[in-house]
Design an enzyme around this catalytic site. Sequence first.
Site, PDB file in Angstrom:
ATOM      1  N   SER A 151       0.821  -1.242   0.136  1.00  0.00           N
ATOM      2  CA  SER A 151      -0.001   0.230   0.057  1.00  0.00           C
ATOM      3  C   SER A 151       0.767   1.272   0.022  1.00  0.00           C
ATOM      4  O   SER A 151       1.969   1.250   0.424  1.00  0.00           O
ATOM      5  CB  SER A 151      -0.761   0.002   1.248  1.00  0.00           C
ATOM      6  OG  SER A 151      -1.478   1.102   1.668  1.00  0.00           O
ATOM      7  N   TYR A 164      -2.532  -1.363  10.281  1.00  0.00           N
ATOM      8  CA  TYR A 164      -2.537  -1.448   8.727  1.00  0.00           C
ATOM      9  C   TYR A 164      -1.144  -1.140   8.119  1.00  0.00           C
ATOM     10  O   TYR A 164      -0.389  -1.845   7.273  1.00  0.00           O
ATOM     11  CB  TYR A 164      -3.493  -0.891   7.989  1.00  0.00           C
ATOM     12  CG  TYR A 164      -3.662  -0.963   6.685  1.00  0.00           C
ATOM     13  CD1 TYR A 164      -4.521  -1.883   6.048  1.00  0.00           C
ATOM     14  CD2 TYR A 164      -3.256   0.090   5.741  1.00  0.00           C
ATOM     15  CE1 TYR A 164      -4.609  -2.250   4.650  1.00  0.00           C
ATOM     16  CE2 TYR A 164      -3.486  -0.166   4.201  1.00  0.00           C
ATOM     17  CZ  TYR A 164      -4.167  -1.334   3.965  1.00  0.00           C
ATOM     18  OH  TYR A 164      -4.017  -1.584   2.535  1.00  0.00           O
ATOM     19  N   LYS A 168       1.684  -3.523   6.084  1.00  0.00           N
ATOM     20  CA  LYS A 168       2.094  -3.340   4.577  1.00  0.00           C
ATOM     21  C   LYS A 168       3.574  -2.948   4.539  1.00  0.00           C
ATOM     22  O   LYS A 168       3.982  -3.354   3.358  1.00  0.00           O
ATOM     23  CB  LYS A 168       1.070  -2.195   4.167  1.00  0.00           C
ATOM     24  CG  LYS A 168      -0.384  -2.530   3.974  1.00  0.00           C
ATOM     25  CD  LYS A 168      -0.649  -3.587   2.981  1.00  0.00           C
ATOM     26  CE  LYS A 168      -2.070  -3.957   3.091  1.00  0.00           C
ATOM     27  NZ  LYS A 168      -2.111  -5.109   2.147  1.00  0.00           N
TER      28      LYS A 168
END
Length: 280
Positions: A151, A164, A168
């Site tokens: 990401s 998150y 990532k």
Amino acid sequence: MDSDGVKAQRISSKRLIGKVAVITGGARGIGAATAKLFAENGAHVIIADILDELGAKLADFIGGRYVHCDVSKEYDVEQAIQCALNWKGRIDIMFNNAGIAGLGGSITNHKMDEMRALVDINLYGIVHGIKHAARAMIEGKIGGAIICSSSSAAIMGGLASHAYTLSKEAILGLARSTACELGVHGIRVNCISPHGVPSDMLISGYRKFLGNADLKPEDVCKIVGERGSLIKGRCGSFEDVAQAVLFLASNDAGFITGHNLVIDGGYTSACSQMSFMYQG
């Protein structure tokens, strides 16, 4: 050109003829767009997801296979790879795409069990995919391509929750280290890092942030096109990302490994707030 010539030209333009691909999180969003594009390019596609109805329907539509797969469970991922081997006797492409957003909030209030649950899916799910795809590819002795979904949050801080972002960022390091090991077997390992794509995850985040439960994908696209892209008025799409995955999976990227392909309209590469200096 006669009809046979046109047909031959159309077939030759397909980039994955005869290839066998497994796509986790393939039932919707980026995964579904990639599954369709892979099939259009001649690949045999196995969709691995927990969304059984959507996944089975899409697999039937593209002439592929569906397998229930919770990527946090190593056995499920191993069985998804086995599905490819049972069906076509090989696996050429592994797209580790499944992931969740997780909860936001201050690092001072994070609940570690919730963070571990996210890491189990977003990071260990990728580990499971690389591990078992690589085993099958090594045994098959035909090389392969492994692509992992990271990401823009792995590149620039402040774009996603702490959990998150952590997951990532770790994927980028994992892809580089496994590319080092697996290259000797002809296996390439790369990442994609999308940004500003109106997925359910992004739309949900904007709805919460803006306090507008009625926000639509086109509304999010407009916001991204104005504030989150160097390409004025342009946001990302599922198809943009799918095309990037197709490139990395194909022989066109045959000398590319350990790479992170960023699909972000230039957002993480430059700041346009002072672009007035280029006028005149």
